[in-house]
Design an enzyme around this catalytic site. Structure first.
Site, PDB file in Angstrom:
ATOM      1  N   LYS A  48       0.830  -1.212   0.000  1.00  0.00           N
ATOM      2  CA  LYS A  48       0.000   0.000   0.000  1.00  0.00           C
ATOM      3  C   LYS A  48       0.867   1.268   0.000  1.00  0.00           C
ATOM      4  O   LYS A  48       0.366   2.378   0.050  1.00  0.00           O
ATOM      5  CB  LYS A  48      -0.889   0.045   1.255  1.00  0.00           C
ATOM      6  CG  LYS A  48      -2.000  -0.952   1.293  1.00  0.00           C
ATOM      7  CD  LYS A  48      -3.113  -0.605   2.276  1.00  0.00           C
ATOM      8  CE  LYS A  48      -2.740  -0.507   3.698  1.00  0.00           C
ATOM      9  NZ  LYS A  48      -3.909  -0.414   4.611  1.00  0.00           N
ATOM     10  N   LYS A  50       2.490   2.304   2.437  1.00  0.00           N
ATOM     11  CA  LYS A  50       2.148   2.991   3.681  1.00  0.00           C
ATOM     12  C   LYS A  50       3.220   2.676   4.715  1.00  0.00           C
ATOM     13  O   LYS A  50       3.358   1.555   5.170  1.00  0.00           O
ATOM     14  CB  LYS A  50       0.780   2.474   4.162  1.00  0.00           C
ATOM     15  CG  LYS A  50       0.210   3.291   5.281  1.00  0.00           C
ATOM     16  CD  LYS A  50      -1.305   3.295   5.262  1.00  0.00           C
ATOM     17  CE  LYS A  50      -1.830   4.311   6.246  1.00  0.00           C
ATOM     18  NZ  LYS A  50      -3.237   4.589   6.034  1.00  0.00           N
TER      19      LYS A  50
END
Ligand code: C2G
Length: 132
Positions: A48, A50
């Site tokens: 992701k 992230k």
């Protein structure tokens, strides 16, 4: 299980747990009787893109102590949602409305609800404050 029993599912990273996370979990649980959280694994967070401060085990430990959460499963991929919905007989899929429209394909298998994000808090803002 009687038909009125509703299972809800939501997914997320839940890093640097804050009241925005708490609010989505509270409202998700309010929609049914049993709340499953798909917690993004560290590997999936990399997919992701992230960056995560706390590892999966620590984020899981916090979620386990949240009274609204009944079950935690690892979220390893974007594509697992339909399988989770079928496997756990999920009635309602919930995400914050920053995801509005992104999971509409799931309406074939359950009720999809995007709930308003809680204003004034986000993990990325917290990171900026901490980094100052
Ligand atoms: N959220 C919110 N209000 C905030 C911050 C977050 O309602 N102020 C919600 C998000 O909309 C999301 C949930 O809290 O529904 C978890 O947020 P994140 O941990 O940032 O999860 P995210 O990176 O959006 O991952 O497959 C779905 C992804 O795993 C979602």
């Amino acid at each position: 299980m009687n038909s009125s029993f509703k299972t809800v599912i939501t997914y997320g990273t839940f890093d640097l747990f804050h009241y925005g996370h708490l609010e989505i979990l509270r409202r998700a649980k309010e929609l049914g009787d049993y709340l499953i959280v798909g917690l993004s694994t560290d590997a999936f967070n990399r997919i992701k893109n992230k960056k995560c401060i706390f590892a999966y085990e620590k984020r899981e430990e916090i979620l386990k102590s949240i009274k609204y959460v009944d079950k935690i499963i690892p979220e390893n991929s974007w594509s697992q949602k339909p399988f989770d919905i079928k496997k756990f007989d999920v009635d309602i899929f919930v995400m914050g409305d920053d995801w509005r429209g992104k999971f509409d394909e799931l309406t074939d298998s359950c009720d999809v609800q995007y709930l308003p994000r809680t204003k004034g808090v986000s993990t990325s803002e917290l990171k900026q404050i901490i980094d100052k």
